[in-house]
Enzyme design. Sequence first.
Site, PDB file in Angstrom:
ATOM      1  CG  HIS A 205      -7.395  62.808 -27.250  1.00 54.30           C
ATOM      2  ND1 HIS A 205      -8.728  62.990 -27.695  1.00 54.30           N
ATOM      3  CD2 HIS A 205      -7.647  61.568 -26.450  1.00 54.30           C
ATOM      4  CE1 HIS A 205      -9.518  61.783 -27.225  1.00 54.30           C
ATOM      5  NE2 HIS A 205      -8.811  61.238 -26.449  1.00 54.30           N
TER       6      HIS A 205
ATOM      7  CD  GLU B 138      -6.724  66.239 -31.465  1.00 53.89           C
ATOM      8  OE1 GLU B 138      -6.429  65.253 -30.649  1.00 53.89           O
ATOM      9  OE2 GLU B 138      -7.825  65.909 -32.220  1.00 53.89           O
TER      10      GLU B 138
ATOM     11  CB  CYS C  39     -12.697  64.175 -28.934  1.00 54.54           C
ATOM     12  SG  CYS C  39     -11.550  65.094 -27.627  1.00 54.54           S
TER      13      CYS C  39
ATOM     14  CB  CYS D  35      -9.272  67.960 -28.708  1.00 52.87           C
ATOM     15  SG  CYS D  35      -8.215  66.604 -27.749  1.00 52.87           S
TER      16      CYS D  35
HETATM   17  N1  LIG Z   1      -8.750  63.411 -32.689  1.00 53.22           N
HETATM   18  C1  LIG Z   1      -8.312  62.260 -31.891  1.00 53.22           C
HETATM   19  C2  LIG Z   1      -9.057  61.358 -31.751  1.00 53.22           C
HETATM   20  C3  LIG Z   1      -8.490  60.178 -31.105  1.00 53.22           C
HETATM   21  N2  LIG Z   1      -7.413  60.439 -30.326  1.00 53.22           N
HETATM   22  C4  LIG Z   1      -6.715  59.354 -29.519  1.00 53.22           C
HETATM   23  C5  LIG Z   1      -7.047  58.847 -28.113  1.00 53.22           C
HETATM   24  C6  LIG Z   1      -7.016  57.452 -28.044  1.00 53.22           C
HETATM   25  O1  LIG Z   1      -5.523  57.213 -27.650  1.00 53.22           O
HETATM   26  C7  LIG Z   1      -7.573  56.988 -29.131  1.00 53.22           C
HETATM   27  C8  LIG Z   1      -8.944  56.650 -29.492  1.00 53.22           C
HETATM   28  O2  LIG Z   1      -8.802  55.212 -29.377  1.00 53.22           O
HETATM   29  P1  LIG Z   1      -9.926  54.439 -29.919  1.00 53.22           P
HETATM   30  O3  LIG Z   1     -11.289  54.520 -29.643  1.00 53.22           O
HETATM   31  O4  LIG Z   1      -9.871  54.875 -31.350  1.00 53.22           O
HETATM   32  O5  LIG Z   1      -9.135  53.159 -29.950  1.00 53.22           O
HETATM   33  O6  LIG Z   1      -6.860  58.080 -30.095  1.00 53.22           O
HETATM   34  C9  LIG Z   1      -6.594  61.342 -30.416  1.00 53.22           C
HETATM   35  O7  LIG Z   1      -5.482  61.779 -29.781  1.00 53.22           O
HETATM   36  N3  LIG Z   1      -7.068  62.478 -31.133  1.00 53.22           N
HETATM   37 ZN   LIG Z   2      -9.472  64.736 -28.111  1.00 56.01          ZN
END
Ligand SMILES: Nc1ccn([C@H]2C[C@H](O)[C@@H](COP(=O)(O)O)O2)c(=O)n1
Ligand SMILES: [Zn+2]
Length: 212
Positions: A120, A122, A146, A149
């Site tokens: 992610h 973060e 999440c 993170c």
């Molecule tokens: N705070 C966040 C939330 C999500 N991500 C990233 C991780 C995945 O690559 C994507 C989530 O996939 P989705 O189910 O929305 O297609 O986003 C992150 O880096 N930081």
């Molecule tokens: Zn995360």
Amino acid sequence: MNTDGFEASDDKTLNVTLNGLRIEDEAEAGDSNQATKIRDLEKKREDYLEWPEYFMAVAFLSAMRSKDPCTQVGACITDSNNRIVGVGYNGMPIGCSDEILPWGKTSLKPLETKYMYVCHAEMNAIMNKNSADLKGCTLYVALFPCNECAKLIIQAGIKLVVYMSDKHKNKPSTEASKLMFNMAGVKYQQFVPKKSKIVIDFEEIDWNNMSV
Ligand SMILES: Nc1ccn([C@H]2C[C@H](O)[C@@H](COP(=O)(O)O)O2)c(=O)n1
Ligand SMILES: [Zn+2]
């Protein structure tokens, strides 16, 4: 030289010298729009980016590096001196080919979804830190962190999370993040932009006045 400090030359060109720079305008001397425009070049700009907008924009710019076809997230970490000490975006781990690992999210086989592999934004911003530690820092991120993170954020000593969207606010992962942030004394606040748009249009840059 007239009282405005403008010099009207014989050929009706308005010539102004500001801080050693000679600004020549094709306007007739006395053209009040041009005079205002030129006077504005002597004053400090008022529409500069404020820190939070600058840092959130850096987070969004970083997200543009993401290869995730569905969700691109960027993060920017700053210290108490408003220095950027880490940036990141969601992507596959170093050495793990993003040509080979899956980007899909719908397969019933967990190993064939991106969720098993993606780092992610973060996490990457924290891992990319360019200062000794992140104690007391602020993290700007597009989406609310999440729970995984959130743990990293807490352990890194980050004290404030500024996020743009909490579209997953009813997910257990977000609830867990909030529970942990509250317990650990990490504050979080939603970013309210003052500008609706921040645009960099390379083709529109006026190099003479250096304005975008
Ligand atoms: N705070 C966040 C939330 C999500 N991500 C990233 C991780 C995945 O690559 C994507 C989530 O996939 P989705 O189910 O929305 O297609 O986003 C992150 O880096 N930081
Ligand atoms: Zn995360």
